[in-house]
Design an enzyme around this catalytic site. Structure first.
Site, PDB file in Angstrom:
ATOM      1  N   TYR A 172       0.837  -1.204   0.000  1.00 39.90           N
ATOM      2  CA  TYR A 172       0.000   0.000   0.000  1.00 39.90           C
ATOM      3  C   TYR A 172       0.873   1.257   0.000  1.00 39.90           C
ATOM      4  CZ  TYR A 172      -2.825   3.790   1.855  1.00 39.90           C
ATOM      5  OH  TYR A 172      -3.414   5.008   2.047  1.00 39.90           O
ATOM      6  N   ARG A 219       1.726   8.309  12.986  1.00 38.16           N
ATOM      7  CA  ARG A 219       1.393   9.537  13.713  1.00 38.16           C
ATOM      8  C   ARG A 219      -0.104   9.802  13.735  1.00 38.16           C
ATOM      9  NH1 ARG A 219       2.872  14.387  10.255  1.00 38.16           N
ATOM     10  NH2 ARG A 219       1.025  13.527   9.229  1.00 38.16           N
ATOM     11  N   ARG A 229     -11.020   5.495   9.167  1.00 34.95           N
ATOM     12  CA  ARG A 229     -10.006   4.904   8.291  1.00 34.95           C
ATOM     13  C   ARG A 229      -9.032   4.078   9.108  1.00 34.95           C
ATOM     14  NH1 ARG A 229      -9.123  10.859   5.992  1.00 34.95           N
ATOM     15  NH2 ARG A 229      -7.650  10.900   7.719  1.00 34.95           N
ATOM     16  N   PHE A 289      15.401  19.276  -1.471  1.00 34.24           N
ATOM     17  CA  PHE A 289      14.072  18.759  -1.794  1.00 34.24           C
ATOM     18  C   PHE A 289      13.838  17.399  -1.142  1.00 34.24           C
ATOM     19  CE2 PHE A 289      11.183  16.410  -4.557  1.00 34.24           C
ATOM     20  CZ  PHE A 289      10.227  17.338  -4.940  1.00 34.24           C
TER      21      PHE A 289
END
Length: 435
Positions: A172, A219, A229, A289
């Protein structure tokens, strides 16, 4: 006054908040000139700023044509994510859309005008996005189309499927974040700002995404529960409770924390890969980045480890701490020192009675081995006493002003762990971690 006490305990946060707001943020996020852009690209950057004010800043800090490729990559995945998010689209319509979405990139007139989502403009004006996609070099087009296809298939698979095993958890996370890491890495190499190995080593790129995604899932236990969910793998939590929702009950807090610690230990296994990946980067804008969200993630996991608050409210790193990480994580030696510091904090918190304590100690040892201190980062928390004295005095005199100031940084700092809009099934949006 609580805010004042918190900052007095961390004076470096005040110093870095001030440094950040007085122009320091331009070191990691220089301003981009959009005046020279064509109409279509200007529109795309407007959508970028509207859909992700924080992430827009880091994209626009990338060098050369890479920034345009990543901007379009973001908007394409945002459009795909908006389709997946929209619960008003029937499954018999949504699943084929997700499978075929990559093909819409080559259909100049394709758009979708029936979405009810807040970011629906990226679907309603998809022709502008797809036009700019087709204006990119073919090497960029091939990457974006391929990742979009794989992600759409993965989204469709998990529309009505729960995450049961640890293997499925990895799968997932691969679909919603690992693929983003792989796609970005391939774009980095295609731009020639990075060596070809960066884009070719998909295992390391996947780990970059998985570490961020697992941090978000760990978290956000309580938020996800409140929204109906579930993303913690059943294989793990079922060893500690009959239902995942049981962890929110006070009488189950000890078992809940043990499960939490096991999942954090699982996530930490990606850290050596993260450090290896970052050590290969040569371009400063690409390094910033990639590195900033990773150090934010290790700081967040450290705050969550063995912390009952995960099941009672929100666990966040301090705003000043986040700014300090952004300002410091500009080279691999600094990142290694940051990681070493946080895993040491985790090590000090490992309960001797925790079922995962041995595994946690082992993974901490493996991270220590690749992030040993002795780097130039030694001065990270050793600012000049005069700076600290001034900062503490300023906090005492104007803490209300700085409270407003720190809130403002939330709109400036890149939030790579951003959450999608709440939905009733699953949030398999790609913007969860990779973006």
């Amino acid at each position: 006054m609580e805010l004042l006490r918190k900052w007095l305990g961390h004076p470096e946060d005040i110093y870095n908040l001030l440094r950040f707001k007085m122009g320091g943020y331009r070191t990691v996020m220089p301003r981009m000139d959009t005046d020279s852009l064509g109409c279509g690209l200007r529109t795309c950057y407007r959508y970028l700023n509207q859909t992700s004010r924080s992430f827009a800043a880091v994209i626009q800090a990338l060098d050369g044509e890479l920034r345009h490729a990543v901007c379009i990559f973001y908007l394409v995945l945002r459009a795909l994510d908006t389709v997946e998010d929209d619960m008003s689209i029937p499954l018999d319509v949504k699943v084929p859309m997700l499978h075929e979405f990559h093909s819409y990139l080559y259909q100049p007139d394709w758009k979708y005008t029936e979405s009810k989502e807040k970011d629906r403009q990226v679907l309603e004006d998809f022709p502008t996005i797809s036009m700019e996609f087709r204006n990119l070099s073919k090497v960029y087009q091939d990457v974006i189309s391929d990742i979009c296809h794989k992600m759409g298939v993965g989204m469709a698979e998990f529309l009505e499927k729960k995450v049961d095993s640890e293997r499925e958890w990895d799968k997932y996370c691969h679909y919603v974040a690992g693929l983003v890491g792989i796609g970005l890495s391939r774009l980095f190499s295609a731009s020639e700002l990075e060596d070809s190995i960066v884009g070719q080593d998909t295992d390391l790129a996947n780990s970059m995404g998985l570490f961020l995604q697992k941090t978000n899932i760990i978290r956000d236990y309580l938020e996800d529960q409140l929204e109906g969910r579930e993303f913690w793998p059943r294989e793990v939590w079922s060893r500690y409770a009959k239902k995942l929702s049981d962890f929110a009950k006070p009488e189950n807090i000890d078992m809940a924390v043990q499960c939490l610690n096991e999942l954090i230990t699982n996530a930490l296994h990606h850290v050596p890969d993260v450090l290896t990946y970052l050590s290969r980067l040569k371009n400063q804008s690409v390094f910033n980045f990639c590195a900033i969200p990773q150090v934010m993630a290790i700081a967040t996991l450290t705050a969550c480890y063995n912390n009952q608050q995960v099941f009672r409210g929100v666990v966040k790193i301090r705003k000043g701490q986040a700014v300090t990480l952004m300002m410091d994580a500009t080279n691999i030696q600094a990142v290694k020192a940051i990681v070493y510091q946080y895993v040491e904090e985790i090590y000090q918190k490992i309960p001797s009675t925790d079922p995962s304590s041995n595994k946690t100690q082992q993974v901490v040892a493996s991270i220590r081995a690749v992030s040993l201190p002795g780097s130039p980062m030694a001065s990270r928390h050793h600012y000049s006493p005069i700076y600290l004295s001034c900062a503490m005095l300023l906090a005492a005199l104007s803490w209300q002003y700085l409270s407003t100031l720190s809130k403002a940084t939330e709109d400036t700092a890149p939030s790579w762990g951003c959450r999608p809009q709440p939905r009733t099934r699953c949030h398999s949006g790609p913007l969860l971690a990779g973006f």
